[in-house]
Design a protein around this motif. Sequence first.
Motif, PDB file in Angstrom:
ATOM      1  N   ALA A 274       0.698  -1.168  -0.044  1.00 28.38           N
ATOM      2  CA  ALA A 274       0.129  -0.065  -0.042  1.00 28.38           C
ATOM      3  C   ALA A 274       0.786   1.186  -0.192  1.00 28.38           C
ATOM      4  N   SER A 275       2.081   1.002   0.462  1.00 24.17           N
ATOM      5  CA  SER A 275       3.054   2.345   0.598  1.00 24.17           C
ATOM      6  C   SER A 275       3.344   2.714  -0.712  1.00 24.17           C
ATOM      7  N   GLU A 276       3.354   1.972  -1.589  1.00 26.38           N
ATOM      8  CA  GLU A 276       3.573   2.392  -3.158  1.00 26.38           C
ATOM      9  C   GLU A 276       2.656   2.555  -4.104  1.00 26.38           C
ATOM     10  N   ALA A 277       1.636   1.898  -3.724  1.00 30.40           N
ATOM     11  CA  ALA A 277       0.317   1.938  -4.471  1.00 30.40           C
ATOM     12  C   ALA A 277      -0.099   3.077  -4.998  1.00 30.40           C
ATOM     13  N   THR A 278      -0.379   4.103  -4.119  1.00 27.50           N
ATOM     14  CA  THR A 278      -0.942   5.473  -4.633  1.00 27.50           C
ATOM     15  C   THR A 278       0.008   6.259  -5.169  1.00 27.50           C
ATOM     16  N   ALA A 279       1.342   6.130  -5.138  1.00 26.46           N
ATOM     17  CA  ALA A 279       2.405   6.958  -5.703  1.00 26.46           C
ATOM     18  C   ALA A 279       2.334   6.302  -7.296  1.00 26.46           C
ATOM     19  N   ALA A 280       2.422   4.901  -7.582  1.00 28.00           N
ATOM     20  CA  ALA A 280       2.209   4.482  -8.614  1.00 28.00           C
ATOM     21  C   ALA A 280       1.039   4.761  -9.316  1.00 28.00           C
ATOM     22  N   ALA A 281      -0.196   4.745  -8.707  1.00 23.37           N
ATOM     23  CA  ALA A 281      -1.311   5.269  -9.472  1.00 23.37           C
ATOM     24  C   ALA A 281      -1.208   6.562  -9.756  1.00 23.37           C
ATOM     25  N   GLU A 282      -0.770   7.553  -9.090  1.00 22.98           N
ATOM     26  CA  GLU A 282      -0.604   8.789  -9.409  1.00 22.98           C
ATOM     27  C   GLU A 282       0.283   8.844 -10.621  1.00 22.98           C
ATOM     28  N   ASN A 283       1.364   8.211 -10.686  1.00 18.44           N
ATOM     29  CA  ASN A 283       2.240   8.177 -11.723  1.00 18.44           C
ATOM     30  C   ASN A 283       1.644   7.915 -12.933  1.00 18.44           C
ATOM     31  N   ALA A 284       0.724   6.905 -13.056  1.00 19.85           N
ATOM     32  CA  ALA A 284       0.001   6.285 -14.283  1.00 19.85           C
ATOM     33  C   ALA A 284      -0.855   7.276 -14.844  1.00 19.85           C
ATOM     34  N   VAL A 285      -1.833   7.815 -14.265  1.00 21.31           N
ATOM     35  CA  VAL A 285      -2.880   8.898 -14.399  1.00 21.31           C
ATOM     36  C   VAL A 285      -2.189  10.116 -14.865  1.00 21.31           C
ATOM     37  N   LEU A 286      -1.051  10.656 -14.064  1.00 20.33           N
ATOM     38  CA  LEU A 286      -0.300  11.747 -14.477  1.00 20.33           C
ATOM     39  C   LEU A 286       0.386  11.738 -15.753  1.00 20.33           C
ATOM     40  N   GLY A 287       0.818  10.279 -16.206  1.00 19.85           N
ATOM     41  CA  GLY A 287       1.555  10.094 -17.233  1.00 19.85           C
ATOM     42  C   GLY A 287       0.591  10.057 -18.476  1.00 19.85           C
ATOM     43  N   ILE A 288      -0.842   9.756 -18.568  1.00 21.84           N
ATOM     44  CA  ILE A 288      -1.630   9.823 -19.331  1.00 21.84           C
ATOM     45  C   ILE A 288      -1.540  11.398 -19.722  1.00 21.84           C
TER      46      ILE A 288
ATOM     47  N   LEU B  62       7.008  14.581 -20.231  1.00 19.82           N
ATOM     48  CA  LEU B  62       5.801  14.410 -20.421  1.00 19.82           C
ATOM     49  C   LEU B  62       5.296  14.302 -18.878  1.00 19.82           C
ATOM     50  N   GLY B  63       6.091  13.804 -18.103  1.00 18.71           N
ATOM     51  CA  GLY B  63       5.816  13.546 -16.570  1.00 18.71           C
ATOM     52  C   GLY B  63       5.691  14.812 -15.916  1.00 18.71           C
ATOM     53  N   ILE B  64       6.297  15.783 -16.269  1.00 18.92           N
ATOM     54  CA  ILE B  64       6.431  17.230 -15.779  1.00 18.92           C
ATOM     55  C   ILE B  64       4.767  17.791 -16.120  1.00 18.92           C
ATOM     56  N   GLN B  65       4.728  17.819 -17.451  1.00 23.49           N
ATOM     57  CA  GLN B  65       3.476  18.425 -17.896  1.00 23.49           C
ATOM     58  C   GLN B  65       2.263  17.444 -17.167  1.00 23.49           C
ATOM     59  N   GLY B  66       2.394  16.284 -17.192  1.00 25.88           N
ATOM     60  CA  GLY B  66       1.143  15.471 -16.501  1.00 25.88           C
ATOM     61  C   GLY B  66       1.086  15.929 -15.017  1.00 25.88           C
ATOM     62  N   ALA B  67       2.380  16.058 -14.416  1.00 20.06           N
ATOM     63  CA  ALA B  67       2.259  16.352 -12.858  1.00 20.06           C
ATOM     64  C   ALA B  67       1.483  17.886 -12.480  1.00 20.06           C
ATOM     65  N   LEU B  68       1.856  18.824 -13.464  1.00 17.60           N
ATOM     66  CA  LEU B  68       1.109  19.961 -13.666  1.00 17.60           C
ATOM     67  C   LEU B  68      -0.229  20.032 -13.666  1.00 17.60           C
ATOM     68  N   VAL B  69      -0.877  19.214 -14.717  1.00 16.94           N
ATOM     69  CA  VAL B  69      -2.311  18.947 -14.752  1.00 16.94           C
ATOM     70  C   VAL B  69      -2.861  18.300 -13.659  1.00 16.94           C
TER      71      VAL B  69
END
Lengths: 187, 187
Positions: A143-157, B155-162
């Motif tokens: 669980a400690s990693e899950a949120t950050a990984a999820a944020e990363n995927a969503v932000l990546g899109i 792309l990660g920076i842009q996504g992080a901003l959004v």
Amino acid sequence: MSALRTLYERADVVPLLAEIFRELGFEGATLSRITERTGIGKGSLYHFFPGGKEEMAAAVLAEVDTWFEQFVYEPLRRDDPAEAIAAMWKNADAYFRSGGRICLVGAFALDETRERFAATINGYFRRWIDALAGALVRSGRPASEATAAAENAVLGIQGALVLSRALDDKALFKRALDQMAKRLITS
Amino acid sequence: MSALRTLYERADVVPLLAEIFRELGFEGATLSRITERTGIGKGSLYHFFPGGKEEMAAAVLAEVDTWFEQFVYEPLRRDDPAEAIAAMWKNADAYFRSGGRICLVGAFALDETRERFAATINGYFRRWIDALAGALVRSGRPASEATAAAENAVLGIQGALVLSRALDDKALFKRALDQMAKRLITS
DNA sequence: ATCATTCTGTACTGACAGGTACAATGCATT
DNA sequence: AATGCATTGTACCTGTCAGTACAGAATGAT
């Protein structure tokens, strides 16, 4: 309700409005450009959306939200995590047409339009992240990693949409999504 | 040129315009809102930017481009790769105020504003990716991976901003940047 | 002090913004 | 075919839009 009806229903109008708001943004989507591109007159528009442009945008956001809730978030909460996550990437690629179509919610988040729809925008991303993080936990991820990984995927899109559009390069979008999909399950 | 001059120069106006375009977008930034927020009258505005709003936005984009060229791209091409990459993350965090300030170029890429400034937008991201990929290669990373890794960082920076703006969460921005920085050098 | 230049505020323009009013139309039901 | 309601086009409203005109104030050079 017949297949040949010439009259619109509210439900027919929303997808048309969605494309226009996506292309022009909230401020750029003027009533005259909406009538021009859709062929729907002001009379009909204000009949379906008495609240004007703001209600039109709200209806579009609600439909987007419903779509993601049904085809992405619910499966992530309910189905086999690995399958649901794989489906998420597939659906994201299809929905955003490999970067040919932007995320209206993300676009609205960037300028003052955010203020109008803050709650909706927040909920859309919050529920996406939470559903994905939940699926990751169910698939055995701490669980400690899950949120950050999820944020990363969503932000990546979101970032992939910005960048592929900036460079006018759909291949970049697919490439980025593939890489993110791999990283999400391995790392 | 005196320190106490009450009159503006063009160079003084551009940063003010930048913040307004960032907050309101190109369509949302009307002349009256610009004069209202800056206190600069139309007379001065059209004196400095005879081409009107489009020239104002172009000037802002040019200044943004110059800043990144000087403090990010050039160092990536010139300096020690590891140091320049570390500086890039630091500068990105500072420039975007930990997500409190959006990327105007990315925002313009999302709607029809892109059409007006396509070349500038493309160049901004293209040169960023190329400079970063070059630094990665110089730091020993195989060329086959370097471009994809560079695209991913940008792309990660842009996504992080959004995302940080959508959730109104600056901590998310810093967290995402830290994670991307680690991933860029390790993976 | 003068002068040319740079800069600025005000008033104005025509076009277009979002929104309203309402008569006319289309359609399902009977 | 007549009724009743959903839908639509047109004309119109007030406010604001980007942009122009121009007289006058501030400035630096002489």
